[in-house]
Design an enzyme around this catalytic site. Structure first.
Site, PDB file in Angstrom:
ATOM      1  N   SER A 148     -25.305  37.384 -64.495  1.00 15.96           N
ATOM      2  CA  SER A 148     -24.215  36.378 -64.186  1.00 15.96           C
ATOM      3  C   SER A 148     -23.883  35.830 -62.324  1.00 15.96           C
ATOM      4  CB  SER A 148     -23.536  36.193 -64.784  1.00 15.96           C
ATOM      5  OG  SER A 148     -22.008  34.708 -64.886  1.00 15.96           O
ATOM      6  N   ASP A 213     -26.485  28.559 -73.342  1.00 17.00           N
ATOM      7  CA  ASP A 213     -25.248  29.013 -72.612  1.00 17.00           C
ATOM      8  C   ASP A 213     -24.579  27.723 -71.973  1.00 17.00           C
ATOM      9  OD1 ASP A 213     -23.744  29.859 -70.102  1.00 17.00           O
ATOM     10  OD2 ASP A 213     -25.632  31.583 -69.889  1.00 17.00           O
ATOM     11  N   HIS A 242     -23.841  32.696 -72.743  1.00 16.26           N
ATOM     12  CA  HIS A 242     -23.766  33.072 -71.401  1.00 16.26           C
ATOM     13  C   HIS A 242     -23.590  34.101 -71.752  1.00 16.26           C
ATOM     14  CE1 HIS A 242     -23.379  33.400 -67.420  1.00 16.26           C
ATOM     15  NE2 HIS A 242     -22.124  34.141 -67.227  1.00 16.26           N
TER      16      HIS A 242
END
Length: 377
Positions: A148, A213, A242
């Site tokens: 991320s 996501d 995610h």
């Protein structure tokens, strides 16, 4: 210009867990640092405080695997800290057969300072310098792993290291601005401009992203993959969100395959891990996300993998996914300012056994972590 950039960074926002999930103390019997509030910290773990060029002290944990030839430097996601990630780090070190060093950004966990884009660059640099100077790790034996927002410092460092062994991008962002707005070009005030750096990375890159996501769209992973110079077969996890990719069995299987491939390959900036062209075309087609099984060639290793990898039962997976959905609905209904009681409640929900060490990472994402904050000016 600096003021606008700072404002942009403020809107992008960082969400360190508050309070931190762990502590650091000096062990009376050894005089060495150790983590408190974290379970299953074994003797092969060294806790470090590393000084950055900006003067901040970042906390890191180095996990040694005696069978390892490679070292993985892991940069975690936005709403997590070292204590929450530790069990996942331990599992990855064990099953990938790598040494692993994880760390907290400035302002996260027990690291000093304030979180910012530039500080994360200094943070990862300090950790990498520690690998070189304290553990005598060579550049060509390092795999950088960015999850991320951690893809930002990962690609910044990777763009400056021509002899890296490999890079893993997990739910990576194309850039900070692109997460919030569907812009087609890079603006000077954008942050974490991964889309402009990925083409300068000379080693094999594995991109992992969930097709569902809803925080960082799958298109970010697809764009980064398309721009890679040294492509490795990507992992598009159908239905993955995610924060739950570690729940899917193909996650650890594909990651293990990648590490094994780069471990056996040359490592001087060569095209050492060929892409499976036809499979890659299929897996990167937006109309046909990757199929769960992309690793037919490793059937002979199935029995070994079964012995090595603890598996989640169907019931555990269902509970985990239900827990993820409930947490995400909760986070979307509040403004991110959880009370201490809410935090403790969520910790209780995270009690899932064994490879649940991986599942702890499911609770580490704030669904609103990339959205502009109302108070940012």
């Amino acid at each position: 210009m600096g003021g606008v950039t700072s404002s942009m960074a403020a809107k992008f926002a960082f969400f360190p867990p508050n309070p931190p999930s762990y502590g650091v103390e000096v062990a009376a019997e050894t005089g060495k640092l150790r983590l408190t509030g974290v379970e299953n910290v074994k003797e092969n773990v060294e806790v470090l405080k590393l000084k950055t060029k900006r003067g901040n002290q970042v906390v890191a944990a180095y996990i040694k695997n005696p069978t390892a030839s490679l070292t993985l430097l892991y940069s975690h996601g936005n709403a997590a800290d070292l204590g929450q990630m530790f069990e996942l780090f331990s599992e990855l070190s064990l099953h990938l057969r790598v040494n692993l060093i994880g760390y907290d950004y400035s302002g996260y966990g027990r690291s000093s300072g304030k979180p910012s884009e530039q500080n994360t660059y200094y943070d990862i640099e300090a950790v990498y310098r520690c690998l070189e100077e304290q553990y005598n790790v060579k550049e060509q034996d390092v795999i950088l792993y960015g999850q991320s927002v951690g893809s930002g410092p990962t690609l910044e460092l990777a763009s400056r290291l021509p002899n890296l062994r490999a890079v893993v991008l997990h739910s990576a962002i194309a850039s900070g601005l692109r997460v919030m707005y569907p812009v087609k070009r890079t603006y000077w005030f954008d942050i974490y401009k991964n889309v402009d750096k990925i083409s300068t990375v000379k080693c094999p890159v594995l991109v992992i992203h969930g097709t569902s996501d809803d925080v960082v769209k799958w298109s970010h992973g697809k764009q980064l993959f398309d721009l890679c110079k040294e492509k490795y077969e990507p992992l598009w996890i159908k239905g993955g969100n995610h924060c739950d990719l570690e729940l899917y069995p193909q996650y650890i299987k594909h990651l293990k395959k990648f590490v094994s491939a780069v471990e056996k390959s040359p490592h001087q900036g060569q095209a050492c891990v060929p892409l499976q062209t036809e499979k890659a075309r299929s897996s990167t087609d937006v109309r046909e996300p990757a199929r769960p099984s992309t690793d037919q060639r490793e059937k002979s290793r199935t029995s070994m993998d079964r012995r090595e990898m603890p598996k989640l039962s169907t019931e555990s997976k269902d509970k985990a996914r239900a827990s993820v959905d409930k947490r995400e609905r909760t986070r979307k209904s509040v403004d991110g300012n959880a009370t201490e009681q809410q935090i403790q409640t969520e910790k209780a929900r995270n009690s899932i056994d064994r490879f649940g060490g991986l599942i702890r990472s499911v609770s580490l994402c704030n669904i609103d972590c990339f959205k502009p904050t109302a108070t940012a000016k």
